[in-house]
Scaffold this active site. Structure first.
Site, short mmCIF file in Angstrom:
data_model
loop_
_atom_site.label_atom_id
_atom_site.label_comp_id
_atom_site.label_asym_id
_atom_site.label_seq_id
_atom_site.Cartn_x
_atom_site.Cartn_y
_atom_site.Cartn_z
N ASN A 211 61.45 48.92 55.72
CA ASN A 211 62.10 49.53 57.02
C ASN A 211 62.54 50.98 56.46
O ASN A 211 62.31 51.37 55.53
CB ASN A 211 63.31 49.08 57.42
CG ASN A 211 64.26 48.60 56.55
OD1 ASN A 211 64.81 49.59 55.94
ND2 ASN A 211 64.31 47.37 55.92
N LYS A 290 43.94 43.05 46.65
CA LYS A 290 44.03 43.80 47.96
C LYS A 290 43.13 43.35 48.98
O LYS A 290 42.11 42.84 48.83
CB LYS A 290 43.60 45.02 47.45
CG LYS A 290 43.87 46.24 48.80
CD LYS A 290 43.13 47.34 48.33
CE LYS A 290 43.05 48.51 49.50
NZ LYS A 290 42.21 49.55 49.35
N PHE A 324 76.94 44.87 58.13
CA PHE A 324 76.55 46.03 59.05
C PHE A 324 75.75 45.61 60.19
O PHE A 324 75.34 44.41 59.92
CB PHE A 324 75.61 47.08 58.46
CG PHE A 324 76.51 48.30 57.82
CD1 PHE A 324 77.41 48.06 56.87
CD2 PHE A 324 76.67 49.44 57.98
CE1 PHE A 324 78.04 48.84 55.96
CE2 PHE A 324 77.25 50.45 57.45
CZ PHE A 324 77.96 50.09 56.44
N LYS A 338 77.38 38.96 65.77
CA LYS A 338 77.31 38.84 64.14
C LYS A 338 78.58 38.79 63.40
O LYS A 338 78.53 37.93 62.36
CB LYS A 338 76.60 40.24 63.44
CG LYS A 338 75.13 40.16 64.02
CD LYS A 338 74.14 41.38 63.43
CE LYS A 338 72.83 41.22 63.88
NZ LYS A 338 72.09 42.57 63.72
N LYS A 342 78.22 35.26 61.05
CA LYS A 342 78.05 35.77 59.54
C LYS A 342 79.45 35.42 59.42
O LYS A 342 79.47 35.61 57.95
CB LYS A 342 77.62 36.98 59.54
CG LYS A 342 76.01 37.12 60.15
CD LYS A 342 75.25 38.10 59.49
CE LYS A 342 73.92 38.12 60.02
NZ LYS A 342 72.90 38.80 59.16
O1 PMT Z 1 70.39 53.61 54.34
P1 PMT Z 1 70.37 54.65 55.72
O2 PMT Z 1 69.41 55.30 55.80
O3 PMT Z 1 71.62 55.37 55.36
O4 PMT Z 1 70.72 53.85 57.06
C1 PMT Z 1 71.81 53.12 57.27
C2 PMT Z 1 71.65 51.65 57.89
C3 PMT Z 1 71.24 51.94 59.35
C4 PMT Z 1 70.60 51.07 57.15
C5 PMT Z 1 73.08 51.01 57.85
O5 PMT Z 1 73.83 51.76 58.37
C6 PMT Z 1 72.77 49.67 58.43
O6 PMT Z 1 73.01 49.49 59.67
N1 PMT Z 1 72.53 48.73 57.55
C7 PMT Z 1 72.28 47.34 58.19
C8 PMT Z 1 70.96 47.07 58.52
C9 PMT Z 1 70.57 45.77 58.84
O7 PMT Z 1 69.95 45.15 58.19
O8 PMT Z 1 71.17 45.38 60.05
P2 PMT Z 1 71.01 43.78 60.36
O9 PMT Z 1 71.66 43.97 61.85
O10 PMT Z 1 69.83 43.52 60.74
O11 PMT Z 1 71.65 42.88 59.75
C10 PMT Z 1 73.21 42.50 59.68
C11 PMT Z 1 73.86 42.57 58.27
O12 PMT Z 1 72.98 41.47 57.91
C12 PMT Z 1 73.57 43.70 57.49
O13 PMT Z 1 74.98 43.51 56.62
C13 PMT Z 1 72.38 43.14 56.36
O14 PMT Z 1 72.76 43.57 55.08
C14 PMT Z 1 72.76 41.67 56.30
N2 PMT Z 1 71.28 40.81 56.26
C15 PMT Z 1 70.29 40.91 56.89
C16 PMT Z 1 69.39 40.22 56.74
C17 PMT Z 1 69.43 39.45 55.58
N3 PMT Z 1 68.48 38.55 55.02
N4 PMT Z 1 70.44 39.26 55.04
C18 PMT Z 1 71.41 40.11 55.03
O15 PMT Z 1 72.24 39.97 54.45
#
Ligand code: PMT
Length: 411
Positions: A211, A290, A324, A338, A342
């Site tokens: 991503n 590949k 986040f 969330k 979570k």
């Molecule tokens: O890195 P930058 O370019 O500065 O951009 C910042 C950002 C947009 C990446 C950051 O601000 C942000 O939003 N990070 C979380 C991105 C994300 O994966 O969001 P989500 O809504 O999909 O996930 C929610 C939370 O679950 C997050 O804390 C993520 O770390 C966590 N997660 C998600 C999937 C997974 N398999 N395990 C997790 O722990």
């Protein structure tokens, strides 16, 4: 601590030389910046000899009076970034007025605007200038912004008058610096696990899905937490960023590796702030060779990855856990979901489609959704400032989390 000492033009400028010496004795690194007027009273050479560093005097040319160049033109940004505390002593009525108004007409005033470090101002001037309503209003404006003002002493002034206006004693200025420095290190004793960046999920030896996360948000959190005194362990996906000073960094590639690294370091941590954009799915199989191009559509099966945040909160105990939420629609609704699903203490929600927010920007626009029902919508600000606000909220939540234990121990 890296202190930038701004010296403005008054008779008391010579006293700043003693300040440099004492700050260094207390273990600080001192960078001196002089205004044009200050150089009428003391030479840069005095401060260069004492601090062991080049003294910065001009915005557009080097201190030897050479030609303007790009390096000198952006130096205030570099100095701002490496300043942990900005001390202006002595501060004249003129410099105080400029700071209050946001005038950026020379290096020191420009640095004040470019820096997010705490500021201590020690005024020194004629008694009537100090008492003038204009100066008092400007001082009040700075105070309201959080600037620490070291009240000038009363006594006989160089102008021949008596009253308030004399630069406060060195001990008093050092005490003010100490107070501000201590308040800045409010995460001392904490171990914070921070995740940042994307993950890469391999399809074959040459391709992966990922991503647009640059890691900037998570790195800003790590840097701010380290500056505030925390031991920081940064679990980082593949990014192009330098490790912030004082931060221990572990590089990982895939969601699985990030999960493993976080769970390994979690027991020693008192807080976790998970800003990484972790892949929700990975290919069921990684081709060993590949994948060859063909005319037919390609179908790849994906399986969910482990939800690291959910796993972290399962082992939460009294740790403060922050997640986040990167959203493109129904931001508040999804973030609140969330928060509950979570079991986090705080969710930092960003609408990644908003102007100046989300992936790879230097700024972000976030709302903090707390477990205790407090929602804090922040305007667009640098990721460094967002990080500071997240840490402020984390400290508030830590106090709340620890309160029941404290009450129990009193029974
Ligand atoms: O890195 P930058 O370019 O500065 O951009 C910042 C950002 C947009 C990446 C950051 O601000 C942000 O939003 N990070 C979380 C991105 C994300 O994966 O969001 P989500 O809504 O999909 O996930 C929610 C939370 O679950 C997050 O804390 C993520 O770390 C966590 N997660 C998600 C999937 C997974 N398999 N395990 C997790 O722990």
């Amino acid at each position: 601590m890296r202190i930038t000492l701004g010296v403005s033009g008054g008779v008391a400028a010579y006293k700043a030389a003693e300040l440099v010496r004492r700050l260094q004795q207390e273990g600080h690194t001192v960078q001196v910046v002089m205004t044009r007027a200050a150089r009428e009273f003391v030479t840069p050479l005095t401060f260069a000899a004492l601090s062991g560093q080049k003294v910065i005097t001009d915005l557009f040319s080097d201190s030897s009076g050479g030609e303007a160049n790009l390096e000198s033109a952006i130096e205030h940004i570099a100095v701002a970034q490496r300043t942990d505390l900005l001390l202006i002593a002595p501060a004249t009525a003129d410099i105080i007025a400029k700071l209050a108004r946001g005038v950026a007409d020379e290096f020191l005033t420009t640095l004040y605007l470019a820096s997010t470090a705490p500021v201590v101002v020690a005024p020194a001037m004629n008694v009537n200038m100090w008492n003038h309503a204009a100066t008092q209003e400007n001082v009040e404006t700075l105070r309201r912004r959080g600037v620490k003002i070291v009240q000038p002493d009363e006594g006989y002034l160089a102008c021949g008058m008596t009253g308030p206006g004399r630069l406060a004693g060195i001990e008093e200025i050092l005490a003010a610096v100490g107070d501000v420095a201590k308040a800045q290190r409010d995460l001392e004793g904490e171990t914070i696990l921070v995740s940042a960046g994307p993950t890469w999920e391999d399809l074959d030896p040459v391709r992966f899905i990922s991503n647009r996360s640059s890691g900037k948000m998570g790195y800003a959190v790590a840097e701010a937490a380290a500056k505030r005194g925390a031991k920081v362990i940064l679990i980082s996906g593949p990014v192009n960023l330098e490790t912030p000073a004082g931060v221990e960094r572990m590089d990982v590639r895939t969601a699985q590796e990030m999960h493993r690294a976080i769970m390994e370091r979690l027991p020693g941590a008192s807080m976790a702030i998970l800003a990484a954009a972790v892949a929700d799915y990975r290919p069921v199989e990684r081709a060993t060779e590949k994948i060859k191009k063909s005319a037919r559509p390609l179908t790849i099966s994906f399986e969910p990855t482990t939800d690291i945040l959910a796993d972290v909160t399962m082992n939460k105990g009294r740790k403060v856990v922050v997640g986040f939420a990167a959203e493109t629609d129904h931001v508040a609704e999804n973030a609140r979901k969330k928060l509950v699903s979570k079991n986090a203490d705080l969710i930092v929600a960003n609408d990644v489609t908003a102007e100046g927010a989300g992936f790879d920007r230097d700024t972000n626009v976030v709302t903090l959704f707390s477990r205790d029902g407090r929602d804090l919508a922040l305007p667009k600000m640098s990721k460094g400032e967002v990080a500071q606000r997240i840490l402020d909220e984390v400290i508030r939540l830590r106090v709340a989390l620890q309160a029941p234990a404290a009450r129990r121990s009193n029974v």
